[in-house]
Design an enzyme around this catalytic site. Sequence first.
Site, short mmCIF file in Angstrom:
data_model
loop_
_atom_site.label_atom_id
_atom_site.label_comp_id
_atom_site.label_asym_id
_atom_site.label_seq_id
_atom_site.Cartn_x
_atom_site.Cartn_y
_atom_site.Cartn_z
N ASN A 80 -1.97 -0.96 -3.71
CA ASN A 80 -1.31 -1.30 -4.99
C ASN A 80 -1.68 -2.69 -5.47
O ASN A 80 -1.75 -2.94 -6.67
CB ASN A 80 0.21 -1.19 -4.85
CG ASN A 80 0.67 0.23 -4.67
OD1 ASN A 80 0.60 0.77 -3.57
ND2 ASN A 80 1.10 0.88 -5.75
N GLN A 106 0.81 -1.22 0.00
CA GLN A 106 0.00 0.00 0.00
C GLN A 106 0.85 1.27 0.00
O GLN A 106 2.02 1.27 0.35
CB GLN A 106 -0.93 -0.01 1.21
CG GLN A 106 -0.23 0.22 2.56
CD GLN A 106 0.55 -0.98 3.04
OE1 GLN A 106 0.23 -2.12 2.71
NE2 GLN A 106 1.59 -0.73 3.84
N HIS A 107 0.19 2.37 -0.36
CA HIS A 107 0.79 3.71 -0.32
C HIS A 107 -0.22 4.71 0.24
O HIS A 107 -1.43 4.49 0.20
CB HIS A 107 1.22 4.18 -1.71
CG HIS A 107 2.55 3.68 -2.15
ND1 HIS A 107 2.73 2.41 -2.64
CD2 HIS A 107 3.78 4.27 -2.17
CE1 HIS A 107 4.02 2.24 -2.95
NE2 HIS A 107 4.66 3.34 -2.67
N GLY A 108 0.29 5.86 0.70
CA GLY A 108 -0.53 7.02 1.01
C GLY A 108 -1.59 6.80 2.07
O GLY A 108 -2.74 7.21 1.89
#
Length: 351
Positions: free
Chosen positions: A91, A75-77
Amino acid sequence: MNQKRQENDAESVWYDKKTDSITLSGRHQDAVINIDFKTGALNWILGDPEGWPEEYVEKYFFRPISEPFEWSYEQHGVVVCPDGDIMMFDNGHYRSKVKAHYSKAKDSYSRGVRYHIDREARTIEQVWQYGKERGADFFSPYICNVEYYDEGRYMVHSGGIAYKDGEPLEGLGSMDGTGEGCTLNAITCELVNDEVVYELHVPSNVFRAEKLPMYYAGETAERGAGKTLGSMSRTGEFATEIPAACTGELIPEHYEASVTEEEDRILFNATFEKGELAMLLLEEEDGGVHRYYINTSAAKNFEAMCVGTFLKNDPRNVDVYVNKCGISKNVKVRVLLEDKIYETGVEIRME
């Protein structure tokens, strides 16, 4: 909102004033963790518990209680919403923690996702997602972002989309998506109550999209000609003259050398053999010479680096930037290679 996110090599860090805690995103652990701000004590872990020690699973992980439900991967953000929900860009790289179950890029998808967590009961519900329905065309194995603007108003940024010969690329766009037949894309969507009200496509891979106001703190735009503020510093020069014979010949074609003059600097680019002695020479008409050492040591590929968009596919390809500050006379651009000096055929006029 009494919350704040910062991005760094740990992917993202968010301080929540309401709970006086910090939420960190561990992309390559497929885990989001929350710790007490004052003591550093671990409060909870959000992610697929497979592979974690049983004592951690029982004490810190959440139990899904909703349908549909999917864990996030790489994952991001990560965002902590005003009501305490956890929002992130999933993601979905590999879609599993077990190598034998990895998904191919063509079968993968990325999405923005929001989870509601009950910290006391250790339960988790998936309450919103966007992107899965777009399939592999929205798949980014790395980078990306989400933003919470208001309830029901979000941004979802899929920044690492890449194709090879029309098929989703198995590798990362910045590492493996620069050759023939490869194309890159980044898609940024703003949604209001699940309706896409804005969509932007950029033919590149883009780490993070951020929505910025046009003006800050009551500032207003002043019309008129632009101004140059400040100046570039002087590029460091190599003081020692290395004995070498002038060939009078152009630099051999296999170096693929180029010289680009910009407004305030000069860019030299070429491809070298690892460890080759090389120096950029700017020779003035009166015999003065500016010498710039070129580092031809092969660069290291950072496989887990999220800012891989700045890495070259061929580490032997080198950029040399020379600021014009300190260069006041016309110069001819030459290159020293081992014990010979070659011409580039380029002259920079400074007067």
